[in-house]
Design an enzyme around this catalytic site. Structure first.
Site, short mmCIF file in Angstrom:
data_model
loop_
_atom_site.label_atom_id
_atom_site.label_comp_id
_atom_site.label_asym_id
_atom_site.label_seq_id
_atom_site.Cartn_x
_atom_site.Cartn_y
_atom_site.Cartn_z
N SER A 197 0.86 -1.18 0.00
CA SER A 197 0.00 0.00 0.00
C SER A 197 0.89 1.22 0.00
CB SER A 197 -0.91 0.01 1.23
OG SER A 197 -1.77 1.14 1.22
N CYS A 238 5.26 -13.73 -11.31
CA CYS A 238 3.99 -13.11 -10.93
C CYS A 238 4.05 -12.46 -9.55
CB CYS A 238 2.89 -14.16 -10.96
SG CYS A 238 1.25 -13.53 -10.54
N CYS A 257 -0.61 -9.31 -8.56
CA CYS A 257 -1.33 -8.02 -8.57
C CYS A 257 -2.75 -8.16 -9.07
CB CYS A 257 -0.55 -7.01 -9.41
SG CYS A 257 -0.66 -7.25 -11.20
N CYS A 304 -4.06 -8.95 -14.73
CA CYS A 304 -4.43 -9.76 -15.89
C CYS A 304 -5.84 -10.33 -15.74
CB CYS A 304 -3.41 -10.88 -16.10
SG CYS A 304 -3.18 -11.96 -14.68
#
Length: 548
Positions: A58, A517, A520, A523
């Site tokens: 964050s 990966c 997130c 995709c």
């Protein structure tokens, strides 16, 4: 399969999926309510990251309102909240200039704290464990346990399976975590959240959710540059006036700057790359001086739910509830969601504790309706209702969005008699024909970087021979649709270089480098035909953020 082991079953009163701020707040509130009423409420928190905080990312400037309610004496308990925000700035960037603007009232941060949310979650986890919460990091919840239409817990994934589905010598079977109630706190676009929303039609009365992708770096800058407590947000360049997004720079800690760029995933141009927009941003004349003689020490990326109040699904399903960013409680104009996520977890905990004290748990979802009622009466609902028209107003472009925000905030004070809605992000992408490629700076290894060297800083690790957790519903669409119509946008919106087009005999082929990966979920959200589905990899796989 050559090796077969039965799954162990563990039973709790409550299972919480996700050791983020919402899940940990819910667990702490549940245990304390049990202690207050002399009842031992057993609580298990399962977390897919290798450690608590490993997958947490964050900005972050924290409003402590929910923390004040949850742990009133937190200041005396060694929390990693040390740097107060003391200087708010807001600016518009043109290609060569920074134009200071008045800081909008919702974005004022005086009295809030600049911190690493991962470190805050690790501290919350120690507080939770101290009062008897069981926390199991490294276990990815892969499916709900559903019996007679009621969620009875979750199943965690097997660990140590090769690409052919065969167990390796280190194979460990998953565990059935059974519970009377299950709270889903996976964060943005979680796989269980998506399955439960579809299974129980929870979004039938909600607007489509809209998302953004945040790409973040942490820098250690020279002492003369560092301004502890400075909070700077910008809009404008390098994005065009039709694309929602902007930057943040937060100065805190030991000469640290938290730098991020956030792009709304409702963007239109398939050539846009959020990662490259961050690199472009850093070369702006008013920005690059901050990082002169500095050193980049961390990198990561994460999607966030920006749909606001109108996109929140029904929160209660038979046997449990959605909490935190799994439901979408981000207050977009304030650029904050930790306090609302924590409060939602606390309210859900109170509803669960009341249902348990009544002997409930077998009759279905009605026992947790108190959660939705309490949330509608809380400051969370009030704040989100007041802010509900800000984000969708940017469909009118940058200037229209800023004008709408000014009118809604200062003239109507959030009480407009209308509510603006969203369109699903993947539907907004235009075909590549007619769209202009975007020139991006060449990585120099000092100020600007490539994706692979960035992923290295995220400490991302997946075993090379585990099953691919990024799945194509129709593999042929990767070329027929994504490549031929949209110029393979997944090769650009992914901030980790997972997707790559290679040519064999002059024919394009999509290669998925799943080991890169960052989880997130971009995709899963932005694919134009929703052909890519993100699923949990084997437990503990993914990034291992230390201070994001």
């Amino acid at each position: 399969m050559g090796l077969v082991m039965e799954r162990e079953t563990m039973t709790f009163d409550v299972v919480v999926v996700g050791a983020g701020p919402a899940g940990l707040a819910a667990a702490i509130r549940l245990r304390r309510l049990g202690q207050e009423h002399e009842r031992d409420i057993s609580v298990c928190v399962v977390e897919k990251g290798a450690t608590v905080g490993a997958h947490i990312l964050s900005g972050a400037v924290l409003d402590t309102r929910a923390l004040d309610e949850l742990i009133p004496d937190w200041k005396q308990r060694g929390t990693p909240l040390c740097q107060k925000a003391t200087d708010d700035r807001f600016a518009l960037l043109t290609r060569s200039r920074m134009v200071p603007l008045p800081t909008p009232r919702p974005m004022c941060n005086r009295g809030n704290y600049i911190a690493s949310l991962g470190e805050v979650c690790r501290w919350l986890a120690t507080e939770a464990e101290a009062i008897g919460v069981d926390i199991f990091p490294g276990f990815a919840a892969i499916a709900p346990i559903v019996d007679c239409g009621i969620v009875r817990g979750v199943t965690t994934g097997d660990m140590g399976i090769d690409r052919h589905g065969d167990p390796k010598p280190s194979y460990q079977p998953g565990v059935n975590l059974c519970a009377r109630y299950t709270l889903i706190a996976e964060g943005c676009r979680g796989s269980l959240t998506r399955e439960l929303i579809e299974r129980f039609d929870l979004a039938r009365d909600a607007a489509p959710q809209t998302y953004a992708l945040g790409v973040k770096e942490i820098w250690r800058v020279s002492p003369g540059i560092h301004r502890p407590g400075l909070v700077l947000h910008t809009v404008g360049w390098p994005l065009d006036r039709h694309t929602y997004g902007g930057s943040f720079l937060y100065h805190y800690g030991d000469e640290l700057v938290s730098l991020g760029f956030v792009v709304g995933l409702d963007y239109r141009n398939p050539y846009l790359s959020p990662f490259d927009e961050l690199q472009r941003f850093k070369i702006h004349p008013a920005i690059r001086s901050t990082f002169a003689d500095g050193r980049r020490i961390a990198y990561g990326a994460r999607c966030l739910s920006e749909g606001g109040l109108q996109a929140i699904p029904k929160l209660v399903f038979p046997g449990g509830a959605l909490i935190g960013d799994a439901a979408g409680f981000l207050d977009v104009p304030r650029i904050k969601g930790t306090h609302t996520a924590m409060k939602s977890g606390m309210l859900a905990a109170e509803a669960v504790a009341a249902a348990l004290s009544d002997g409930g748990g077998d009759a279905g979802p009605a026992e947790l309706n108190d959660y939705e009622t309490a949330l509608r009466r809380s400051w969370v609902y009030h704040d989100l209702h007041r802010a509900r028209n800000i984000r969708p107003g940017f469909r009118f472009g940058l200037w229209g969005g800023l004008a709408n925000a000014a009118v809604d905030t200062y003239l109507l004070r959030g009480r407009a008699p209308w509510t603006l809605n969203h369109q699903a992000d993947h539907e907004k992408l235009k075909p590549a024909v007619g769209c202009r490629p975007i020139d991006c700076p060449r990585a120099d290894g000092q100020l600007t970087f490539d994706k692979l060297s960035s992923v290295y800083l995220s400490n991302t690790m997946h075993e090379e021979d585990q099953p691919n957790h990024l799945r194509l519903t129709d593999p042929a669409q990767a070329i027929r649709v994504n490549h031929d119509v949209y110029a393979s946008p997944e090769t650009r919106y992914c901030p980790a270089g997972v997707y790559e087009i290679v040519r064999q005999a002059d024919q394009p082929r999509l290669v998925i480098n799943a080991q890169n990966c960052l989880h997130c979920k971009a995709c899963d959200i932005k694919d134009p035909k929703q052909n890519i589905r993100w699923t949990p990899p084997e437990g503990s796989g993914g990034p291992n953020y230390e201070s994001m």
